[in-house]
Design a protein around this motif. Sequence first.
Motif, short mmCIF file in Angstrom:
data_model
loop_
_atom_site.label_atom_id
_atom_site.label_comp_id
_atom_site.label_asym_id
_atom_site.label_seq_id
_atom_site.Cartn_x
_atom_site.Cartn_y
_atom_site.Cartn_z
N TYR A 1 -4.37 -2.22 -8.46
CA TYR A 1 -4.29 -1.57 -7.15
C TYR A 1 -5.70 -1.46 -6.58
O TYR A 1 -6.54 -0.71 -7.08
CB TYR A 1 -3.66 -0.17 -7.22
CG TYR A 1 -3.28 0.33 -5.84
CD1 TYR A 1 -2.02 0.08 -5.32
CD2 TYR A 1 -4.20 1.00 -5.04
CE1 TYR A 1 -1.67 0.50 -4.05
CE2 TYR A 1 -3.88 1.42 -3.76
CZ TYR A 1 -2.60 1.17 -3.26
OH TYR A 1 -2.27 1.57 -1.98
N MET B 1 0.86 -1.18 0.00
CA MET B 1 0.00 0.00 0.00
C MET B 1 0.90 1.24 0.00
O MET B 1 2.00 1.22 0.56
CB MET B 1 -0.88 0.02 1.26
CG MET B 1 -1.85 -1.14 1.35
SD MET B 1 -2.61 -1.14 3.00
CE MET B 1 -3.95 -2.30 2.74
N HIS C 1 -2.06 5.49 2.07
CA HIS C 1 -3.04 4.41 2.24
C HIS C 1 -2.84 3.73 3.59
O HIS C 1 -3.79 3.50 4.35
CB HIS C 1 -2.90 3.41 1.10
CG HIS C 1 -4.04 2.46 0.97
ND1 HIS C 1 -4.16 1.57 -0.08
CD2 HIS C 1 -5.11 2.23 1.76
CE1 HIS C 1 -5.25 0.86 0.08
NE2 HIS C 1 -5.84 1.23 1.19
N ARG C 2 -1.57 3.42 3.92
CA ARG C 2 -1.29 2.75 5.19
C ARG C 2 -1.70 3.63 6.37
O ARG C 2 -2.25 3.14 7.36
CB ARG C 2 0.20 2.41 5.29
CG ARG C 2 0.67 1.37 4.30
CD ARG C 2 2.02 0.79 4.72
NE ARG C 2 3.05 1.80 4.89
CZ ARG C 2 3.88 2.19 3.94
NH1 ARG C 2 3.78 1.68 2.72
NH2 ARG C 2 4.82 3.10 4.19
N TRP D 1 -5.41 6.73 -3.59
CA TRP D 1 -4.09 6.62 -2.98
C TRP D 1 -2.95 6.82 -3.98
O TRP D 1 -1.79 6.74 -3.59
CB TRP D 1 -3.95 5.25 -2.31
CG TRP D 1 -5.12 4.94 -1.43
CD1 TRP D 1 -6.03 3.92 -1.57
CD2 TRP D 1 -5.54 5.69 -0.28
NE1 TRP D 1 -6.97 3.99 -0.60
CE2 TRP D 1 -6.71 5.06 0.22
CE3 TRP D 1 -5.05 6.82 0.36
CZ2 TRP D 1 -7.37 5.52 1.34
CZ3 TRP D 1 -5.72 7.28 1.48
CH2 TRP D 1 -6.87 6.63 1.96
N GLY E 1 -4.61 -2.64 -1.66
CA GLY E 1 -3.35 -2.17 -2.23
C GLY E 1 -2.99 -2.91 -3.51
O GLY E 1 -3.84 -3.49 -4.20
#
Length: 747
Positions: free
Chosen positions: A728, A490, A494-495, A663, A733
């Motif tokens: 993705y 990711m 995003h994380r 993202w 992810g």
Amino acid sequence: MSFSPLCLFAHSTQSGSQEDWERLVDHLKAVADLSGKNASDFAAKSWGTAAGLLHDLGKSKPGFQAYLRGERGSDPHSGEGARYAQEHLGGAGKLLAYCIAGHHAGLPNGLGPVAGKPATPLGDRLQTAELLDMPDGIALPVLATPAPLDRAPKALNFSLHFFTRMLFSALVDADFLETEKFYDKVEGRKSERGWTGSLEGLDRALTAHLSKFGTPKSDVNKLRSQILTHARALAKETPGLFSLTVPTGGGKTLTSLAFALDHARKHGLKRIIYVIPFTSIVEQTADVFRKALGDDDAVLEHHASFDWDGLNDPQEGERLKLAAQNWDRPIIVTTAVQFFESLFANRTSKCRKLHRLANAVIILDEAQTLPLRLLRPCLAALKELAQGYGASVVFCTATQPALIKEDGFPADEGLAKDDIREIAPDPHALYKALRRVQIIDAGTLDDTALAEKIAAQEQVLAILNNRRHVRALYDLLAGFPGATLLTTLMTAAHRRKVLQNVRDALTHGRPVRLVATSLIEAGVDVDFPQVWREVAGIDSIAQAAGRCNREGKRAHGDVYVFRGSEEFKPPADLKQFAGIGAEIMASHEDPLSLAAVRDYFRQLYWDRGAEELDSVPVGGVQGIMNALAKSGNQMNFPFADIAQAFRIIEQASVPLIIQGGDWGIPEDMLKGFHHRPHAGPLARDFQPFQVQIPQYQRTQLLQARAAEIWRESEFGEQFVLLTNERLYDEKAGFSADDFEDLGDLMI
């Protein structure tokens, strides 16, 4: 050949008048003054001054002066000062020669070319350089024995080579800054460098911040307070080697910062460098420090993914960019990759900051994560900084690795028991007091059985050893409320969002079933009632346990250790760690006790042996320490070979830039990048929107036309964009599983 310095120049301008140009003698003296000042931090002022006076001696050649006037092409100029040092200053001159010859291209090998690269070794550079005299009116200082070498070091060649690195840093940083100062003046600008605060002010701010918590009420917070008070009381100890052995959740981060600030203030040390194994923790830790110190400008966050331009204040972003070049801030938060690879680098851009390590407090967070194949040179460098450069090093971890010689560390680089001082109060008693989980051997579980166990809990964390395995288990759980996935596939943004959602669900009692790689163990503050951990090294199991019942709100938390599916085999190293971890679990009633941890690392290091703890190939020799020892009394150090060999992350991965969606890089931002000319700033600005994948996978994507090279004619294959948006997932992810067969993607 002698010359008058009055008619010679170091730098020209676009002006046709030489009145605006910088005289060579002025540049040499300015660089010498600053280089000497930099080197004075490790009692080598005369050496820094000499390097500065000699570094651009070659610019006095008629060929270089003609180049400045635009009458011919560039004329190499770094060899002449190096030759002068070698021929006039004996053995000391050779160390200076490395620095001078490399002050643009990087520290060279003493002999022999770098494998696969056309770099010229020092010996060849000296032979082709012209023999010049010093400018009139400039005399070299007498070279005093520098403090780092005035102590009969056992590994003399390592110490000599390390001193050369530090001297090189003092020189090249001075050269960069003085050149920048000249062109700033010419062009009417001012580079925003420096920091105007004091460590005393930061120490007061931290004390005020900690006082806001008031009198601790819970047992866990009372222990954290005791640890903090005890560590701060020991800040008066003389600089050197320290350990902070505190179980996960014991408040190591702020305790180590408080100790470091007190210690630096009491002993006149200049900065604190906090070294962290993973980028994700760097971001979190830097935020904690900024909040605690109330001074954003004091904290420099330095790692590959930091988004300088994303700061609210553009001027602040520019200041921090400049500070990152040479770590010109009091608090540095960086990765182990950045720290150790800089220590063994040879390029000027990597080495500029090294002189800042002298008289610093270096906190090595999660010390047990140092790569085994580089452990000996890493330890040698840390010991060198403590013994020769006035630094203090704090090994900060819940699971101290068995690095003590008396505990059986199988190499000379091990630490002497009497040389390292513990700053936590009674680690054994702390472990018992902060023990909040029970470790349960769950045997072997296939994915179906594991998914059933996880689905039966409302709030639960599962940590697996393989990213593909994580995705497979997540897919089995995707229909259950709160099913969440977290991996390095990711993007950084995003994380961060995933972790924010997880913490929010835990706080408000909503279902959250998180499946993650070991990324979640890297200092991420989450508190689950139950954790499932695929068998791994004892240090990893301890980190997993730190995400369970972290705040001690339950009588105990349950950490189940299981053997997973054979379909997803871990790398060879991880398999060995897991094997030893399983043995420790079988032989110790409490596999996380300090005795069990010591036995785990002792077995791990003994199984490897001294050679495998320094096993990277350097030229034709195995191991960095061995290569330096074989350099002999001629000091033919393989600087360039070492730099090429020293990689914290062994398997080379390459970036894949995600575009669009929630993202990826926004389309309008990408368009704005099309006319930017320099690869370095672009690479930095792409960082928040990329994931790291193996080279072969990126090649497959390109072949399948699922990705494309961006501005290939200018930058080669440096920037690759994912063009197939199906690969993705906004929840999971990047999907690596689709590499099994990409034929259907070729449209």
